[in-house]
Design a protein around this motif. Structure first.
Motif, short mmCIF file in Angstrom:
data_model
loop_
_atom_site.label_atom_id
_atom_site.label_comp_id
_atom_site.label_asym_id
_atom_site.label_seq_id
_atom_site.Cartn_x
_atom_site.Cartn_y
_atom_site.Cartn_z
N THR A 78 -7.13 55.98 -50.19
CA THR A 78 -5.75 56.01 -50.67
C THR A 78 -4.94 54.82 -50.19
N GLY A 79 -5.52 54.01 -49.30
CA GLY A 79 -4.85 52.82 -48.81
C GLY A 79 -5.33 51.57 -49.51
N GLU A 80 -4.85 50.41 -49.03
CA GLU A 80 -5.20 49.14 -49.66
C GLU A 80 -5.22 48.05 -48.61
N VAL A 81 -6.23 47.18 -48.70
CA VAL A 81 -6.30 45.97 -47.87
C VAL A 81 -6.36 44.77 -48.81
N VAL A 82 -5.42 43.85 -48.64
CA VAL A 82 -5.40 42.59 -49.38
C VAL A 82 -5.89 41.50 -48.43
N ALA A 83 -6.98 40.83 -48.78
CA ALA A 83 -7.55 39.77 -47.95
C ALA A 83 -7.33 38.43 -48.64
N VAL A 84 -6.79 37.46 -47.90
CA VAL A 84 -6.39 36.17 -48.46
C VAL A 84 -7.09 35.06 -47.69
N ASP A 85 -7.79 34.18 -48.40
CA ASP A 85 -8.49 33.09 -47.75
C ASP A 85 -8.59 31.90 -48.69
N LEU A 86 -8.60 30.69 -48.12
CA LEU A 86 -8.87 29.50 -48.91
C LEU A 86 -10.29 29.52 -49.46
N ASP A 87 -11.20 30.13 -48.70
CA ASP A 87 -12.60 30.21 -49.12
C ASP A 87 -13.07 31.65 -48.94
N PRO A 88 -12.97 32.48 -49.96
CA PRO A 88 -13.37 33.88 -49.84
C PRO A 88 -14.82 34.13 -50.26
N SER A 89 -15.64 33.09 -50.26
CA SER A 89 -16.99 33.22 -50.82
C SER A 89 -17.88 34.15 -50.01
#
Length: 275
Positions: A78-89
């Motif tokens: 029911t939750g959410e995690v937003v992950a932000v990266d210049l290189d998310p590969s």
């Protein structure tokens, strides 16, 4: 890069100013060493925040994704995690974990508010670190927490060494890596300034956890030094470190008679006042 981000399942986006790209051939060794060294500290801080099912979290610079996945488990479906990266590969979106290729200096790819925002070894690299911290503080929900972890000073005394010349070599190479990083915008004094910066951004209940340990030759942690010298090798050679120096340094990092103090990790948390 546009301020509009697209959710991605892979891809590489490297900035020329970043010396330790996740896209490098040697990045895996560095990330494994970082997770081994830092994940226990980070998760213990997160334990104190009492992250709840249904919370929204923002993870900046997730690297291998270990903390992003930890947060995803804490907030549940029911939750959410937003992950932000210049290189998310190195990350794969799944379930409640959403991944964006994005430069955090361009703003948030997904607006808040967030209950927890975490960034580890990110702001230390950004000349705009204070502006970014204030933006993150503003994106917190009332009562939400901002957690920033960075390496502090590079004073890493040698405890034991095969010889005095090896001790000198270690110091010269580690200081050489530091000069390279500083040339790319790193500020090792930032970790000790984060507490005041959080207070200036209006956060309260600010406190700090610090961690350091001994690294022995051949241990997982000390292999970070090997990876760093490989990723910065060309610039180290320009700073007067020779190829022979680097060969001996890497041998030394595997020597069982060598031990030195790790980087000093400074993890600072601050809370947006509840309504």
């Amino acid at each position: 890069m546009s301020s509009t981000s697209t959710r991605v399942t892979g891809g590489v986006e490297d900035r020329a100013t970043y010396a330790l790209s996740n896209g490098s051939d040697h990045a895996t060794d560095r990330l494994v060493a970082l997770d081994h060294f830092l994940d226990p500290v980070t998760t213990s801080v997160l334990d104190r925040l009492r992250v709840q099912p249904g919370d929204r979290c923002l993870e900046i610079g997730p690297g291998s994704g270990s903390i992003a996945w930890d947060l995803a488990g804490r907030v549940g479906p029911t939750g959410e995690v937003v992950a932000v990266d210049l290189d998310p590969s190195r990350l794969t979106p799944a379930g409640n974990l959403h991944i964006y290729r994005h430069d955090i200096r361009d703003g948030l790819p997904v607006g808040g508010p967030y209950n927890v925002i975490h960034a580890r070894l990110v702001l230390v690299h950004l000349p705009e670190r204070r502006q970014v911290l204030r933006m993150l503080a503003d994106a917190l929900a009332p009562g939400g927490w901002l957690v920033i972890g960075d390496f502090g000073d590079t004073t890493m005394p040698v405890y034991t060494s095969p010889s005095a010349s090896d001790t000198d070599l270690y110091t010269r190479v580690v200081q050489g890596v530091q000069r390279v990083l500083e040339g790319h915008g790193v500020d090792m004094a930032w970790a000790d300034d984060t507490h005041a910066a959080m207070r200036d951004a209006g956060l309260r209940n600010v406190d700090v956890v610090e961690h350091a340990e001994s690294w022995t030759g051949g241990s997982t942690g000390i292999r970070m030094h090997q990876a760093n010298t490989r990723q910065t090798q060309d610039e180290l050679l320009q700073h007067g470190i020779t190829a022979a120096d680097l060969d001996r340094f890497r041998e030394l990092m595997e020597h069982p008679d060598f031990a030195a103090r790790s980087y000093r990790f400074v993890c600072t948390r601050g809370q947006r006042p509840p309504l």
